[in-house]
Design a protein around this motif. Structure first.
Motif, PDB file in Angstrom:
ATOM      1  N   LEU A 103      19.788 -31.688  -9.037  1.00 36.23           N
ATOM      2  CA  LEU A 103      19.231 -30.790 -10.053  1.00 36.23           C
ATOM      3  C   LEU A 103      18.738 -31.607 -11.243  1.00 36.23           C
ATOM      4  CD1 LEU A 103      18.729 -27.871 -10.981  1.00 36.23           C
ATOM      5  CD2 LEU A 103      20.997 -27.930 -12.034  1.00 36.23           C
ATOM      6  N   ALA A 104      17.479 -31.398 -11.625  1.00 36.51           N
ATOM      7  CA  ALA A 104      16.883 -32.178 -12.705  1.00 36.51           C
ATOM      8  C   ALA A 104      16.461 -31.322 -13.894  1.00 36.51           C
ATOM      9  CB  ALA A 104      15.671 -32.948 -12.182  1.00 36.51           C
ATOM     10  N   GLY A 105      16.261 -30.017 -13.694  1.00 34.65           N
ATOM     11  CA  GLY A 105      15.828 -29.171 -14.794  1.00 34.65           C
ATOM     12  C   GLY A 105      15.709 -27.720 -14.383  1.00 34.65           C
ATOM     13  N   PHE A 106      15.389 -26.885 -15.389  1.00 35.11           N
ATOM     14  CA  PHE A 106      15.261 -25.447 -15.135  1.00 35.11           C
ATOM     15  C   PHE A 106      14.381 -24.818 -16.203  1.00 35.11           C
ATOM     16  CE2 PHE A 106      18.879 -26.027 -17.924  1.00 35.11           C
ATOM     17  CZ  PHE A 106      18.671 -25.065 -18.913  1.00 35.11           C
ATOM     18  N   THR A 107      13.852 -23.646 -15.873  1.00 33.25           N
ATOM     19  CA  THR A 107      13.213 -22.785 -16.867  1.00 33.25           C
ATOM     20  C   THR A 107      13.843 -21.403 -16.696  1.00 33.25           C
ATOM     21  OG1 THR A 107      11.127 -21.995 -17.816  1.00 33.25           O
ATOM     22  CG2 THR A 107      11.175 -22.201 -15.423  1.00 33.25           C
ATOM     23  N   GLU A 108      14.378 -20.876 -17.793  1.00 33.43           N
ATOM     24  CA  GLU A 108      15.039 -19.569 -17.754  1.00 33.43           C
ATOM     25  C   GLU A 108      13.994 -18.464 -17.684  1.00 33.43           C
ATOM     26  OE1 GLU A 108      17.267 -19.684 -21.396  1.00 33.43           O
ATOM     27  OE2 GLU A 108      18.924 -20.770 -20.462  1.00 33.43           O
ATOM     28  N   GLU A 133      13.101 -23.951  -6.908  1.00 29.44           N
ATOM     29  CA  GLU A 133      13.786 -22.794  -6.314  1.00 29.44           C
ATOM     30  C   GLU A 133      13.927 -21.699  -7.360  1.00 29.44           C
ATOM     31  OE1 GLU A 133      17.944 -21.821  -3.924  1.00 29.44           O
ATOM     32  OE2 GLU A 133      17.758 -23.702  -5.012  1.00 29.44           O
ATOM     33  N   LYS A 134      13.665 -20.450  -6.957  1.00 28.11           N
ATOM     34  CA  LYS A 134      13.850 -19.308  -7.860  1.00 28.11           C
ATOM     35  C   LYS A 134      15.245 -18.744  -7.657  1.00 28.11           C
ATOM     36  CE  LYS A 134      12.292 -14.750  -9.187  1.00 28.11           C
ATOM     37  NZ  LYS A 134      13.666 -14.218  -9.193  1.00 28.11           N
ATOM     38  N   LEU A 135      15.975 -18.639  -8.752  1.00 27.16           N
ATOM     39  CA  LEU A 135      17.276 -17.978  -8.769  1.00 27.16           C
ATOM     40  C   LEU A 135      17.118 -16.685  -9.571  1.00 27.16           C
ATOM     41  CD1 LEU A 135      19.460 -21.138  -9.523  1.00 27.16           C
ATOM     42  CD2 LEU A 135      18.883 -20.159  -7.296  1.00 27.16           C
ATOM     43  N   ALA A 136      18.193 -15.942  -9.738  1.00 28.60           N
ATOM     44  CA  ALA A 136      18.107 -14.655 -10.428  1.00 28.60           C
ATOM     45  C   ALA A 136      17.618 -14.793 -11.871  1.00 28.60           C
ATOM     46  CB  ALA A 136      19.464 -13.963 -10.403  1.00 28.60           C
ATOM     47  N   ASP A 137      18.066 -15.825 -12.579  1.00 26.27           N
ATOM     48  CA  ASP A 137      17.762 -15.929 -14.001  1.00 26.27           C
ATOM     49  C   ASP A 137      17.001 -17.190 -14.379  1.00 26.27           C
ATOM     50  OD1 ASP A 137      19.794 -17.749 -13.536  1.00 26.27           O
ATOM     51  OD2 ASP A 137      20.889 -17.267 -15.376  1.00 26.27           O
ATOM     52  N   ARG A 138      16.515 -17.939 -13.376  1.00 24.35           N
ATOM     53  CA  ARG A 138      15.816 -19.190 -13.675  1.00 24.35           C
ATOM     54  C   ARG A 138      15.117 -19.731 -12.438  1.00 24.35           C
ATOM     55  NH1 ARG A 138      20.061 -22.738 -16.129  1.00 24.35           N
ATOM     56  NH2 ARG A 138      20.580 -20.722 -17.001  1.00 24.35           N
ATOM     57  N   PHE A 139      14.202 -20.642 -12.697  1.00 29.85           N
ATOM     58  CA  PHE A 139      13.655 -21.502 -11.650  1.00 29.85           C
ATOM     59  C   PHE A 139      14.277 -22.865 -11.895  1.00 29.85           C
ATOM     60  CE2 PHE A 139      10.380 -18.258 -11.770  1.00 29.85           C
ATOM     61  CZ  PHE A 139       9.916 -18.190 -10.463  1.00 29.85           C
ATOM     62  N   THR A 140      14.681 -23.547 -10.832  1.00 26.42           N
ATOM     63  CA  THR A 140      15.238 -24.888 -10.965  1.00 26.42           C
ATOM     64  C   THR A 140      14.325 -25.881 -10.261  1.00 26.42           C
ATOM     65  OG1 THR A 140      16.549 -24.709  -8.935  1.00 26.42           O
ATOM     66  CG2 THR A 140      17.614 -24.026 -11.007  1.00 26.42           C
ATOM     67  N   ILE A 141      14.405 -27.140 -10.691  1.00 22.51           N
ATOM     68  CA  ILE A 141      13.704 -28.208  -9.998  1.00 22.51           C
ATOM     69  C   ILE A 141      14.724 -29.294  -9.678  1.00 22.51           C
ATOM     70  CG2 ILE A 141      12.938 -29.370 -12.140  1.00 22.51           C
ATOM     71  CD1 ILE A 141      10.306 -30.041 -10.465  1.00 22.51           C
ATOM     72  N   LEU A 183       7.527 -27.845 -12.405  1.00 24.63           N
ATOM     73  CA  LEU A 183       8.397 -26.671 -12.471  1.00 24.63           C
ATOM     74  C   LEU A 183       7.660 -25.466 -13.032  1.00 24.63           C
ATOM     75  CD1 LEU A 183      11.186 -25.254 -12.455  1.00 24.63           C
ATOM     76  CD2 LEU A 183      11.637 -26.349 -14.661  1.00 24.63           C
ATOM     77  N   ILE A 184       7.030 -25.631 -14.180  1.00 23.09           N
ATOM     78  CA  ILE A 184       6.351 -24.508 -14.829  1.00 23.09           C
ATOM     79  C   ILE A 184       5.166 -24.039 -13.990  1.00 23.09           C
ATOM     80  CG2 ILE A 184       5.006 -23.829 -16.861  1.00 23.09           C
ATOM     81  CD1 ILE A 184       6.914 -25.746 -18.469  1.00 23.09           C
ATOM     82  N   GLY A 185       4.412 -24.964 -13.424  1.00 23.38           N
ATOM     83  CA  GLY A 185       3.283 -24.575 -12.579  1.00 23.38           C
ATOM     84  C   GLY A 185       3.716 -23.721 -11.406  1.00 23.38           C
ATOM     85  N   GLU A 186       4.780 -24.129 -10.723  1.00 27.93           N
ATOM     86  CA  GLU A 186       5.286 -23.359  -9.581  1.00 27.93           C
ATOM     87  C   GLU A 186       5.846 -22.015 -10.043  1.00 27.93           C
ATOM     88  OE1 GLU A 186       6.186 -22.113  -5.838  1.00 27.93           O
ATOM     89  OE2 GLU A 186       4.963 -23.856  -6.370  1.00 27.93           O
ATOM     90  N   ALA A 187       6.563 -22.006 -11.169  1.00 32.98           N
ATOM     91  CA  ALA A 187       7.123 -20.748 -11.687  1.00 32.98           C
ATOM     92  C   ALA A 187       6.009 -19.758 -12.033  1.00 32.98           C
ATOM     93  CB  ALA A 187       7.994 -21.027 -12.908  1.00 32.98           C
ATOM     94  N   LEU A 188       4.925 -20.249 -12.624  1.00 31.37           N
ATOM     95  CA  LEU A 188       3.817 -19.355 -12.975  1.00 31.37           C
ATOM     96  C   LEU A 188       3.092 -18.857 -11.732  1.00 31.37           C
ATOM     97  CD1 LEU A 188       2.354 -21.067 -16.173  1.00 31.37           C
ATOM     98  CD2 LEU A 188       3.918 -19.119 -16.022  1.00 31.37           C
ATOM     99  N   GLN A 189       2.933 -19.716 -10.732  1.00 31.91           N
ATOM    100  CA  GLN A 189       2.300 -19.270  -9.486  1.00 31.91           C
ATOM    101  C   GLN A 189       3.140 -18.175  -8.822  1.00 31.91           C
ATOM    102  OE1 GLN A 189       1.762 -22.868  -7.200  1.00 31.91           O
ATOM    103  NE2 GLN A 189      -0.149 -23.378  -8.226  1.00 31.91           N
TER     104      GLN A 189
END
Length: 99
Positions: A27-32, A13-21, A60-66
């Motif tokens: 909740l298991a992780g995030f990338t800011e 899921e994309k939030l304002a300041d991060r993607f979460t997985i 997580l990173i693959g989806e965030a980059l897509q």
């Protein structure tokens, strides 16, 4: 739906300041992220210790980059995990800027 290495369903899921997985709703992780001037900076990625080894950072990173590509933004991989992902997945090299 994407599943981790154990077969558990994951949600990114994309939030304002991060993607979460999340795994099974937990909740298991995030990338800011920090969006600025047509770039999306990725300063830090973290996966909870209880969920490590399941391939969640890769999902997580693959989806965030897509999603970043779809948004028309460039990637600045400050985070070493994001930079490593791009090294292993050169299909994202065309949208990566030096950190």
């Amino acid at each position: 739906m994407t599943t981790d290495k154990t077969g558990a369903p994951t949600t990114v899921e994309k939030l304002a300041d991060r993607f979460t997985i999340s795994v099974d709703g937990q909740l298991a992780g995030f990338t800011e992220i920090v969006d600025r001037d047509g770039q999306r900076v990725f300063p830090h990625t973290e996966v909870d210790e209880a969920f490590q080894g399941r391939g969640l950072a890769t999902i997580l990173i693959g989806e965030a980059l897509q999603q970043t590509r779809s948004a028309g933004l460039r990637v600045v991989p400050v985070c070493s995990m994001v930079a490593g992902y791009i090294d292993k997945h050169p299909e994202f090299a065309d949208i990566a800027d030096p950190a």
